[in-house]
Every structure is written in structure tokens, then in C-alpha cells.
Scaffold this motif. Sequence first.
Motif, PDB file in Angstrom:
ATOM      1  N   HIS A   1      10.144  -0.339  -8.600  1.00  0.00           N
ATOM      2  CA  HIS A   1       8.812   0.163  -8.918  1.00  0.00           C
ATOM      3  C   HIS A   1       7.793  -0.967  -8.736  1.00  0.00           C
ATOM      4  CE1 HIS A   1      10.687  -1.826 -12.236  1.00  0.00           C
ATOM      5  NE2 HIS A   1       9.537  -1.938 -12.866  1.00  0.00           N
TER       6      HIS A   1
ATOM      7  N   GLY B   1       6.474   4.773  -9.643  1.00  0.00           N
ATOM      8  CA  GLY B   1       7.733   4.873  -8.919  1.00  0.00           C
ATOM      9  C   GLY B   1       8.899   4.222  -9.627  1.00  0.00           C
TER      10      GLY B   1
ATOM     11  N   SER C   1      12.915  14.664  -7.008  1.00  0.00           N
ATOM     12  CA  SER C   1      12.802  13.232  -6.674  1.00  0.00           C
ATOM     13  C   SER C   1      14.022  12.414  -7.067  1.00  0.00           C
ATOM     14  CB  SER C   1      11.571  12.624  -7.362  1.00  0.00           C
ATOM     15  OG  SER C   1      11.761  12.537  -8.775  1.00  0.00           O
TER      16      SER C   1
ATOM     17  N   LEU D   1      15.012   8.935  -7.826  1.00  0.00           N
ATOM     18  CA  LEU D   1      13.740   8.212  -7.811  1.00  0.00           C
ATOM     19  C   LEU D   1      12.789   8.843  -8.820  1.00  0.00           C
ATOM     20  CD1 LEU D   1      13.387   7.998  -3.941  1.00  0.00           C
ATOM     21  CD2 LEU D   1      13.886   6.077  -5.447  1.00  0.00           C
TER      22      LEU D   1
ATOM     23  N   LYS E   1       9.192   9.958  -9.628  1.00  0.00           N
ATOM     24  CA  LYS E   1       7.833  10.251  -9.153  1.00  0.00           C
ATOM     25  C   LYS E   1       6.947  10.293 -10.396  1.00  0.00           C
ATOM     26  CE  LYS E   1       5.479  13.267  -5.851  1.00  0.00           C
ATOM     27  NZ  LYS E   1       5.651  14.442  -4.965  1.00  0.00           N
TER      28      LYS E   1
ATOM     29  N   LEU F   1       9.077   6.078  -3.237  1.00  0.00           N
ATOM     30  CA  LEU F   1       8.979   5.666  -4.632  1.00  0.00           C
ATOM     31  C   LEU F   1       9.779   4.407  -4.957  1.00  0.00           C
ATOM     32  CD1 LEU F   1       9.400   9.298  -5.985  1.00  0.00           C
ATOM     33  CD2 LEU F   1       7.250   8.014  -5.853  1.00  0.00           C
TER      34      LEU F   1
END
Length: 401
Positions: free
Chosen positions: A23, A36, A58, A61, A63, A88
Amino acid sequence: EVTGVQTCALPIFGSSPKPRSGHRIVYHKGKIYSFGGFNPAVDGADPDLAGDAFWQDSKPLFKELWELNLTTRRWTKSLMKGEIPEQLASHTAVAHPCIPGVMLVYGGTGAPFGLTTSNTVVACHLETQQFSKLAVADGAGHPMPLYGQAVITDEEQGLFYTVGGTSGFNYFMDVNVLDLRAQPPAWQSLYRLSGLEEEPEARYRHELCLHRGRLYVLGGGTSFSADRFEELPTFHLREKRWSYTRTKPDTSATIDNSDDGYPEARRCHGTVQVADQAFVVGGYDGDDVFGDAWRLDLSNMQWRRLRLELPLPVYFHAVTVSKEGKMVMFGGVDSIEQNTRTNKVFTSWLTVPSLKSMAWEAVCHYTPHIAQLSQAALLAEGVPSGCLETLASPATQAACG
């Protein structure tokens, strides 16, 4: 040594984001914003994410955009709107050099890594959580869609530089710049590798600093290598050429924290720049996870091993710094063997803060629920109105409105 001698784990009240890596965070008005991230260990049916509008599509990951108020020490999950990026992990995020309160998200990958990459710049207005793709001029100067690239902005010139990155299969060291003052903003290609001897190794998950018309590349590597710090790849912006800049070792560093007075080779570390000082924290070389911190004086290229030691060695973490020099670090991979991630937040002053900042931190430390007190009562007690502004968050303002 008067700075960087202590890293504090920030005690958090209320719920927190899930542990994550890959992130990025930015700082704005006493808050950090995290966008992210990735965590394959989070169950697809995790009850905490049952109401999330994006998780089922997602995962693994995130979102998500989270806001952490550093004064109240509370996380708030944002209700994102607009054109939210799908990439992300190993994207970049920086404050817009021309428009306060806007975060620019660029690059990155979806899952599986490398199959979907991006060269789109997306602006997020932090106080409204509205995302919108930046409309840029047509032309040949656009960078390739990659992830793990490094970016840095020039606030005075309104420029956004990006260097390197990977497609998931090949590594690059292209240099591109986006002029954000142009209408519409326009990309320009400054360099593409052509095999010259002075060109640096292509890489990803490196970091950049900008000083006197030069971009300095700190660390990075590939999936199988990590780059060293004795000689820094240096891009001369005016001449559009690469060279190497020799740095000086910290001769006072002891054998137990540095073999030769330089940071160990690493990638996936964190770097922030305060004036002409660059700070490198954490990272990974393929075998070891680092918990050390180093300072590079860009005026004389002198390394200094700081007494600051991360309570938790991490890589693929995210770092940012306030205008006054407070570094904030969030998340990252904390164990190679277990492949686990953390959601801890650490802070450290890299400069000597103002007396006002120190006093306000002390007040908040000894009054942990200060956000629940009335503003009138705090004003009556002599708390400056500028400090009270840091207690409010867009989420709480929306609730009050």
C-alpha cells in the motif's frame, strides 16, 4: 544525535485496517491516508469485510482508502467515490505538488501481479474521497504501464517524476516527467535505457530523492537481487543523462549494525526526504528483513546510521512525512517465514519539532479521549484553535453536517 532516536508505536483507538503490504500513504493536515494493499492471509469471508462494497471482487487486494487522525489516533474507513484505481499493490501515492489536499495515485498492479498494470494518474480529493482520472495531453511521452516504480514531485516546478518499475516480467529504468502546471498536464520522456556503460541496472521497489536538479535512486532490485548504496544512480535532469554519485560511509557505525558504514543492499524499503536529508528505513534483501534507519545528507553525500531502530523490522511497508518532519510508517510484511503482515503504525521525529507541536502531543498523550471533549471547553482551557482543527475528520464532519 537529537533526531530520530526514538520510534513510537502509535496506540490506536477503535478499529484498524487489516494488516497489509504494498500500500502507500500520504500526509495531509495531521492525518495520514492509506490507499490499497495486499494480504493473502485474510479470509475471503472475513466478517469485518462482509459489508465492504469491493472486497469480493478485489481480494486479496484491498480497494480501500483509510484515514488515520494522528491526534485522536482513530482510523476511519472512507466512502470512496468516482474512478477508483484497480491497481492496488506496489503503486505510488504522493501529495499533489500544486493542489493541497489532493493525493495522486499512479502505477501499480492488480492480482495476479503483473497481469494488470497501470500508467494512469488518478487524483483523490482527500476531504471528499472523490477519485478522478487525470486528463493528460496526448503524445509520445507517456510512461509504460508498470508497478514498483518510484516517484517524486518538485513542488516549486509542479513536476511529477517517475523512474523504473517492472511489468512483472521485465525491469525498466525509464525516466518520465508529468508537468502538472500545463493545461492539460503533459508527459515527457526524459530517458530510456539504451545499453550505455553508465546506465544503472533496471529495478523496482527503489526510492527517489531530488536535490539540485538531480534525481538520486536509493536501493531497489528485482525478485532475485537488491541494490547497494555506495554509489547512487544519479539522473541529471538538465542534461538528461545518468551517472553514479559516490557516497561517504558512516565511520562511526559499528560492526553489529553495518559491515562497512553503508546501509545493506535492499529493496521494498521506505524513504522520505526532509529538505536536503533523505531517510531510509526497513526493507529486504531476499534473505533478511531490516529494522534499521539511515540518513543521507544530500549536500555532502554523507551516510549516518541513526540510533532509531524499528520495533518491528518490515518491508513492503509505507512511509510518509509531515511538513515539520514527523515520519509516519504503516503496515508491511513482518515475517518472511510466516509471510505475515502488520497493521501497526510507528512515528518518529526526524527533525526537532516546534514547542507548540511538542506541547500539543503531550496534551493529547495525557488526554487520550480529547476528541470527545467539547471544543468550547478546550478553547476555555487555552487550547489554540489551530490545534482543535486537527481533532476533526471529514468523516466526523460529514456526520455532524
